[in-house]
Design a protein around this motif. Structure first.
Motif: not given
Length: 203
Positions: A80, A90-92, A94-95
């Motif tokens: 992160e 971060k979104k990558h 989490e997904l």
């Protein structure tokens, strides 16, 4: 493609097969661009098709092992904080974690063909301490056909290799749809197993 990336690409490609491998390992340039330019070199007779595919497979696999090792030893907090330097946000993360948790290790293969999650899926594999051998095998199985496709398309485009994104769309979209359908099948299978297990428990 901006001038900086093009300069790096052309510099690397002076080294032939090694340039393809390095271009994919450093991940500054999208793999589609590196492989399509490799295909252009094939069309020029500078390198062979088989050699370009092998170089692409090696480079693409090593790049993902690198991301896997970062997840393995650094964990999510490290990624992160520093993931942006390898174009992972971060979104990558989490997904990718969500996919890995829900669909299991085999998603390492199918997710390689789906935009956004494609490069980040190696992270949860490392964080979860997935077997490096299993991870590598799944990765090779996905990177190999990917390399074949883009080297082939680059070869067909020749000097117009820069148009790879437009030419690849008719191929990539169906592949992504199939990958999603496979994952959907995995979800359904998992649900059916849970229901069966519950029924067995009730009896």
């Amino acid at each position: 493609m901006n001038d900086f990336i093009q300069t790096i690409l052309l510099t690397l490609m002076d080294y032939g097969y090694l340039g393809i491998t390095l271009g994919l390992m450093i991940e500054i340039i999208p793999s589609e661009i590196v492989l399509s330019y490799g295909g252009f070199l094939v069309s020029q007779g500078s390198i062979s098709f088989v050699g370009a595919v092998i170089a692409g497979t090696i480079g693409g696999t090593i790049a993902q092992i690198f991301v896997y090792l970062i997840g393995y030893y650094g964990g999510r907090p490290f990624l992160e904080r520093y993931g942006k330097y390898i174009f992972i946000h971060k979104k990558h993360i989490e997904l990718a974690e969500s996919w890995f948790t829900n669909y299991g290790p085999s998603v390492i293969f199918t997710a390689r063909f789906i935009p956004v999650v494609r490069h980040a899926i190696s992270i949860p594999a490392g964080i979860s301490k997935m077997s490096l051998m299993k991870f590598t095998n799944y990765t090779i199985l996905a990177v190999f056909p990917w390399s074949i496709l883009f080297v082939f398309l680059g070869m067909k485009l020749g000097s117009n290799w820069g148009q790879i994104n437009e030419m690849a769309k008719p191929y990539i979209q169906p592949i992504a749809v199939v990958a999603v359908l496979i994952i959907a099948g995995m979800i359904i299978r998992g649900i059916m197993k849970k229901r069966k297990a519950k029924v067995d428990e009730d009896y």
